[in-house]
Write an enzyme that holds these catalytic residues in place. Structure first.
Site, PDB file in Angstrom:
ATOM      1  N   GLY A  49       0.845  -1.196   0.000  1.00  0.00           N
ATOM      2  CA  GLY A  49       0.000   0.000   0.000  1.00  0.00           C
ATOM      3  C   GLY A  49       0.874   1.237   0.000  1.00  0.00           C
ATOM      4  O   GLY A  49       2.068   1.168   0.307  1.00  0.00           O
ATOM      5  N   GLN A  54       3.001   9.925   1.482  1.00  0.00           N
ATOM      6  CA  GLN A  54       4.312   9.261   1.633  1.00  0.00           C
ATOM      7  C   GLN A  54       5.268   9.639   0.495  1.00  0.00           C
ATOM      8  O   GLN A  54       6.474   9.415   0.607  1.00  0.00           O
ATOM      9  CB  GLN A  54       4.138   7.741   1.713  1.00  0.00           C
ATOM     10  CG  GLN A  54       3.414   7.300   2.992  1.00  0.00           C
ATOM     11  CD  GLN A  54       3.261   5.811   3.066  1.00  0.00           C
ATOM     12  OE1 GLN A  54       2.307   5.272   2.518  1.00  0.00           O
ATOM     13  NE2 GLN A  54       4.185   5.134   3.702  1.00  0.00           N
ATOM     14  N   CYS A  97       5.794  -0.174   7.648  1.00  0.00           N
ATOM     15  CA  CYS A  97       5.454   1.082   6.963  1.00  0.00           C
ATOM     16  C   CYS A  97       6.663   1.495   6.137  1.00  0.00           C
ATOM     17  O   CYS A  97       7.796   1.497   6.640  1.00  0.00           O
ATOM     18  CB  CYS A  97       5.123   2.157   7.996  1.00  0.00           C
ATOM     19  SG  CYS A  97       4.678   3.741   7.246  1.00  0.00           S
ATOM     20  N   LEU A  98       6.405   1.860   4.873  1.00  0.00           N
ATOM     21  CA  LEU A  98       7.517   2.242   3.998  1.00  0.00           C
ATOM     22  C   LEU A  98       8.175   3.537   4.471  1.00  0.00           C
ATOM     23  O   LEU A  98       9.319   3.812   4.104  1.00  0.00           O
ATOM     24  CB  LEU A  98       7.021   2.377   2.553  1.00  0.00           C
ATOM     25  CG  LEU A  98       6.448   1.085   1.938  1.00  0.00           C
ATOM     26  CD1 LEU A  98       5.868   1.357   0.557  1.00  0.00           C
ATOM     27  CD2 LEU A  98       7.509  -0.014   1.874  1.00  0.00           C
ATOM     28  N   HIS A 139      -4.588   1.428   7.860  1.00  0.00           N
ATOM     29  CA  HIS A 139      -3.218   1.962   7.913  1.00  0.00           C
ATOM     30  C   HIS A 139      -3.077   3.139   6.923  1.00  0.00           C
ATOM     31  O   HIS A 139      -2.540   4.187   7.260  1.00  0.00           O
ATOM     32  CB  HIS A 139      -2.239   0.833   7.574  1.00  0.00           C
ATOM     33  CG  HIS A 139      -0.792   1.206   7.536  1.00  0.00           C
ATOM     34  ND1 HIS A 139       0.137   0.686   8.414  1.00  0.00           N
ATOM     35  CD2 HIS A 139      -0.086   2.033   6.699  1.00  0.00           C
ATOM     36  CE1 HIS A 139       1.323   1.188   8.135  1.00  0.00           C
ATOM     37  NE2 HIS A 139       1.221   2.001   7.079  1.00  0.00           N
ATOM     38  N   GLU A 140      -3.602   2.950   5.700  1.00  0.00           N
ATOM     39  CA  GLU A 140      -3.435   3.986   4.661  1.00  0.00           C
ATOM     40  C   GLU A 140      -4.337   5.189   4.929  1.00  0.00           C
ATOM     41  O   GLU A 140      -3.926   6.335   4.700  1.00  0.00           O
ATOM     42  CB  GLU A 140      -3.719   3.404   3.267  1.00  0.00           C
ATOM     43  CG  GLU A 140      -2.832   2.229   2.851  1.00  0.00           C
ATOM     44  CD  GLU A 140      -1.340   2.502   2.945  1.00  0.00           C
ATOM     45  OE1 GLU A 140      -0.928   3.668   2.896  1.00  0.00           O
ATOM     46  OE2 GLU A 140      -0.574   1.530   3.099  1.00  0.00           O
ATOM     47  N   HIS A 143      -2.721   7.371   7.271  1.00  0.00           N
ATOM     48  CA  HIS A 143      -1.719   8.245   6.634  1.00  0.00           C
ATOM     49  C   HIS A 143      -2.371   9.522   6.101  1.00  0.00           C
ATOM     50  O   HIS A 143      -1.780  10.606   6.203  1.00  0.00           O
ATOM     51  CB  HIS A 143      -1.046   7.538   5.452  1.00  0.00           C
ATOM     52  CG  HIS A 143       0.162   6.710   5.816  1.00  0.00           C
ATOM     53  ND1 HIS A 143       1.252   7.226   6.483  1.00  0.00           N
ATOM     54  CD2 HIS A 143       0.461   5.405   5.559  1.00  0.00           C
ATOM     55  CE1 HIS A 143       2.164   6.273   6.629  1.00  0.00           C
ATOM     56  NE2 HIS A 143       1.710   5.153   6.091  1.00  0.00           N
TER      57      HIS A 143
END
Ligand code: K1U
Ligand code: ZN
Length: 186
Positions: A49, A54, A97-98, A139-140, A143
């Site tokens: 994702g 990000q 998480c990236l 999660h997204e 963000h």
């Protein structure tokens, strides 16, 4: 064939990760190009994702692909995604998480959610999700609201992670010319 580009993923403690993203009003050429770039960046990372913030774009856009490694791609785009219902039952999943590379921790979240969103044609949808789709959507969507998965952990764990990433950022930061070692000798 669209011209796609890899974008840089911003990393903790970058303050932009705390921005609340703006809704998308019009799905134009620029938004489509951003979505293409987000997929390229997400697949290259690799990740399952990615939220636009990000890649430092404060817009409420999420890309996702939960297909297994050897299966064909299942790209999904969620524009202006919003949780409309959360189950009272919770489950725990080990998240990554990236923007917080190489750190993983168990997070408790509602086991199922309903999410409304728009697709790339501007068509409205509402889905009920469970399992990894529910976890990844939450999660997204977090963000897009400036929330990170470490915010769901204890203050002790969160502070430890933030401290580690602040230290790493300090190490790699380009020093001010006058602060370079031996600069006074030049
Ligand atoms: O938002 C992100 O930073 C992406 C993140 C999504 C996510 C992972 C786990 C739980 C919830 C949300 C990632 O993709 S981290 C990398 C990852 O999970 C993965 C990478 C390659 C193969 C399989 C998983
Ligand atoms: Zn993340």
């Amino acid at each position: 064939m669209p011209q796609m580009a890899l974008r840089d993923i911003i990393i903790l403690p970058d303050k932009r990760l705390r921005a609340v993203s703006d809704p998308v009003k019009t799905i134009d050429k620029e938004i489509r190009a951003l979505v293409d770039d987000m997929f390229e960046t997400m697949y290259a990372a690799p990740g399952i994702g990615l939220a636009a913030i990000q890649v430092a774009v404060p817009k409420r856009i999420v890309t996702m692909d939960l297909a297994k490694k050897d299966d064909s791609k299942e790209p999904r785009v969620f524009i202006n995604p919003e949780v409309t219902w959360s189950s009272p039952d919770k489950s725990v999943y080990e998240e990554g998480c990236l923007s917080i590379p190489e750190y993983y921790a168990e997070v408790e979240r509602p086991i199922a959610v309903k999410v409304k969103y728009m697709d790339l044609d501007g068509k409205a949808h509402e889905i009920e999700a469970d399992g990894l789709l529910a976890t990844c959507l939450q999660h997204e969507i977090d963000h897009t609201n400036g929330v990170l998965f470490i915010d769901h952990l204890s203050k002790l764990k969160r502070d430890m992670v933030v401290k580690k990433f602040k230290k790493a950022a300090k190490k790699t930061a380009t020093p001010h010319p006058q602060e370079q070692p031996n600069a006074h000798e030049l």
